[in-house]
Design an enzyme around this catalytic site. Sequence first.
Site, PDB file in Angstrom:
ATOM      1  CG  ASP A 130      -1.989  -0.967   1.276  1.00 25.63           C
ATOM      2  OD1 ASP A 130      -2.285  -1.555   0.222  1.00 25.63           O
ATOM      3  OD2 ASP A 130      -2.594  -1.158   2.353  1.00 25.63           O
ATOM      4  NE  ARG A 180      -4.349  -1.737  -4.232  1.00 25.37           N
ATOM      5  CZ  ARG A 180      -3.903  -1.908  -2.982  1.00 25.37           C
ATOM      6  NH1 ARG A 180      -3.447  -0.886  -2.279  1.00 25.37           N
ATOM      7  NH2 ARG A 180      -3.884  -3.100  -2.455  1.00 25.37           N
TER       8      ARG A 180
HETATM    9  C1  LIG Z   1      -8.637  -1.316  -3.380  1.00 28.13           C
HETATM   10  C2  LIG Z   1      -8.202   0.018  -2.869  1.00 28.13           C
HETATM   11  C3  LIG Z   1      -6.953   0.152  -2.303  1.00 28.13           C
HETATM   12  C4  LIG Z   1      -6.538   1.392  -1.826  1.00 28.13           C
HETATM   13  N1  LIG Z   1      -5.240   1.536  -1.390  1.00 28.13           N
HETATM   14  C5  LIG Z   1      -4.792   2.771  -1.081  1.00 28.13           C
HETATM   15  C6  LIG Z   1      -3.411   3.005  -0.791  1.00 28.13           C
HETATM   16  O1  LIG Z   1      -2.580   2.100  -0.818  1.00 28.13           O
HETATM   17  N2  LIG Z   1      -3.044   4.265  -0.460  1.00 28.13           N
HETATM   18  C7  LIG Z   1      -3.936   5.314  -0.436  1.00 28.13           C
HETATM   19  O2  LIG Z   1      -3.538   6.451  -0.171  1.00 28.13           O
HETATM   20  N3  LIG Z   1      -5.237   5.105  -0.708  1.00 28.13           N
HETATM   21  C8  LIG Z   1      -5.689   3.881  -1.029  1.00 28.13           C
HETATM   22  N4  LIG Z   1      -7.017   3.711  -1.341  1.00 28.13           N
HETATM   23  C9  LIG Z   1      -7.991   4.797  -1.087  1.00 28.13           C
HETATM   24  C10 LIG Z   1      -8.056   5.780  -2.238  1.00 28.13           C
HETATM   25  O3  LIG Z   1      -6.873   6.524  -2.294  1.00 28.13           O
HETATM   26  C11 LIG Z   1      -9.250   6.737  -2.094  1.00 28.13           C
HETATM   27  O4  LIG Z   1      -9.110   7.482  -0.922  1.00 28.13           O
HETATM   28  C12 LIG Z   1     -10.602   6.060  -2.060  1.00 28.13           C
HETATM   29  O5  LIG Z   1     -10.652   4.990  -2.952  1.00 28.13           O
HETATM   30  C13 LIG Z   1     -11.716   7.051  -2.425  1.00 28.13           C
HETATM   31  O6  LIG Z   1     -11.525   7.525  -3.707  1.00 28.13           O
HETATM   32  P1  LIG Z   1     -12.350   7.009  -4.985  1.00 28.13           P
HETATM   33  O7  LIG Z   1     -11.372   6.625  -6.034  1.00 28.13           O
HETATM   34  O8  LIG Z   1     -13.285   5.948  -4.613  1.00 28.13           O
HETATM   35  O9  LIG Z   1     -13.058   8.309  -5.537  1.00 28.13           O
HETATM   36  P2  LIG Z   1     -14.008   9.375  -4.828  1.00 28.13           P
HETATM   37  O10 LIG Z   1     -14.187  10.453  -5.831  1.00 28.13           O
HETATM   38  O11 LIG Z   1     -13.530   9.728  -3.486  1.00 28.13           O
HETATM   39  O12 LIG Z   1     -15.360   8.581  -4.659  1.00 28.13           O
HETATM   40  C14 LIG Z   1     -16.172   8.195  -5.756  1.00 28.13           C
HETATM   41  C15 LIG Z   1     -17.497   7.699  -5.191  1.00 28.13           C
HETATM   42  O13 LIG Z   1     -17.270   6.498  -4.436  1.00 28.13           O
HETATM   43  C16 LIG Z   1     -18.028   6.481  -3.255  1.00 28.13           C
HETATM   44  N5  LIG Z   1     -17.118   6.480  -2.095  1.00 28.13           N
HETATM   45  C17 LIG Z   1     -15.797   6.764  -2.091  1.00 28.13           C
HETATM   46  N6  LIG Z   1     -15.279   6.631  -0.852  1.00 28.13           N
HETATM   47  C18 LIG Z   1     -16.308   6.277  -0.056  1.00 28.13           C
HETATM   48  C19 LIG Z   1     -16.431   5.992   1.327  1.00 28.13           C
HETATM   49  N7  LIG Z   1     -15.374   6.046   2.147  1.00 28.13           N
HETATM   50  N8  LIG Z   1     -17.641   5.651   1.816  1.00 28.13           N
HETATM   51  C20 LIG Z   1     -18.715   5.577   0.999  1.00 28.13           C
HETATM   52  N9  LIG Z   1     -18.671   5.825  -0.332  1.00 28.13           N
HETATM   53  C21 LIG Z   1     -17.490   6.174  -0.853  1.00 28.13           C
HETATM   54  C22 LIG Z   1     -18.895   7.704  -3.289  1.00 28.13           C
HETATM   55  O14 LIG Z   1     -20.115   7.341  -3.893  1.00 28.13           O
HETATM   56  C23 LIG Z   1     -18.121   8.652  -4.164  1.00 28.13           C
HETATM   57  O15 LIG Z   1     -18.935   9.588  -4.805  1.00 28.13           O
HETATM   58  C24 LIG Z   1      -7.429   2.494  -1.865  1.00 28.13           C
HETATM   59  C25 LIG Z   1      -8.684   2.355  -2.449  1.00 28.13           C
HETATM   60  C26 LIG Z   1      -9.077   1.162  -2.969  1.00 28.13           C
HETATM   61  C27 LIG Z   1     -10.411   1.064  -3.640  1.00 28.13           C
END
Ligand SMILES: Cc1cc2nc3c(=O)[nH]c(=O)nc-3n(C[C@H](O)[C@H](O)[C@H](O)COP(=O)(O)OP(=O)(O)OC[C@H]3O[C@@H](n4cnc5c(N)ncnc54)[C@H](O)[C@@H]3O)c2cc1C
Length: 303
Positions: A130, A180
């Site tokens: 991560d 990723r």
């Molecule tokens: C498999 C995976 C691994 C990850 N690993 C890392 C990592 O190693 N380092 C790191 O910094 N981040 C990591 N993240 C988190 C990532 O950086 C984002 O903070 C997170 O995925 C929210 O961004 P989004 O791409 O979903 O887009 P956004 O624009 O934030 O969200 C898009 C839509 O998804 C839904 N959504 C998003 N988050 C939430 C929530 N918490 N609760 C409810 N609905 C939500 C909402 O409907 C929102 O409108 C990971 C995420 C995933 C999916």
Amino acid sequence: MLRSFLLYLSERETPKNLLTHHALGRRLASRFIAGEELEDALRTVRQLTAEGFEVTLDCLGESVHEAAAAEEACRTYQAILDRLAAENLRSHVSVKLTQLGLALDEALAIRHLQAICERAARHHNFVRVDMESSAYTEATLRVFRAANAPRDILGIALQAYLYRSEKDVEELLRCGARIRLVKGAYKEPPEVAFPRKRDVDGNFQKLTEKLLSSEVYHAIATHDARLIAATQAFAKAHNISPDRYEFQLLYGIRRQLQRDLLRQGMRVRVYVPYGRQWYAYFMRRLAERPANLLFLLRNLFRA
Ligand SMILES: Cc1cc2nc3c(=O)[nH]c(=O)nc-3n(C[C@H](O)[C@H](O)[C@H](O)COP(=O)(O)OP(=O)(O)OC[C@H]3O[C@@H](n4cnc5c(N)ncnc54)[C@H](O)[C@@H]3O)c2cc1C
């Protein structure tokens, strides 16, 4: 504002103690966390794989400041890999390097990561590093490279909100690393990260296209339906078949979207966190969506 405040709280001890020592806190966290014990997580892995999902397991923990705790995290991950193999369960593992001692001693984190990769190799499994806050980006990349594991054993996450990530993607693609791509979940200053969501999303799409255009199998990790559709459209336009990459989403978030993607024939991996150190992870999930905080407050007042 609210996002910054929640991310600030995610690093504070008092709210951590309040929430984690309270049954209500555990109940609220259960929306995003598969449970506190490995058995809980394995039950979730079985359910998800029966539905057709792939999984990656994260034993929660980060910012470890004692060598003994880092040692224990390393042994825990080895035991998880053994257990997955013994039960023939289809799940990768995801690790945070500060859980393996990165904040203490880089050489220690390298040794631990290597030990975990050796165990993964023995079981033909896969480990993903991560990406944590920008204070650790450079060191995380150094440890990832120093571990020197084959790309079918070890991969890494990169964050689209960092200006530097485009260069990191290019460099890692040159050595064939499996990436990723995520947007990024930490509180970062405008000197290192795009402050506006629009720019983060634009960079995510740009980097996704670079990843998909390479020969290597990558993971596009987002719940953003628009970016997922754009990824699928780009893949289709460039004759990239759906088995050449995967989508990854977090346990408990946008479950219907997860199922819809599976039904469309996409590869979907669910990131399943478990363990007692769930506070910081939980707060980052709250920070991502203010509506989650309303949900928490409603439950607090109902209790
Ligand atoms: C498999 C995976 C691994 C990850 N690993 C890392 C990592 O190693 N380092 C790191 O910094 N981040 C990591 N993240 C988190 C990532 O950086 C984002 O903070 C997170 O995925 C929210 O961004 P989004 O791409 O979903 O887009 P956004 O624009 O934030 O969200 C898009 C839509 O998804 C839904 N959504 C998003 N988050 C939430 C929530 N918490 N609760 C409810 N609905 C939500 C909402 O409907 C929102 O409108 C990971 C995420 C995933 C999916």
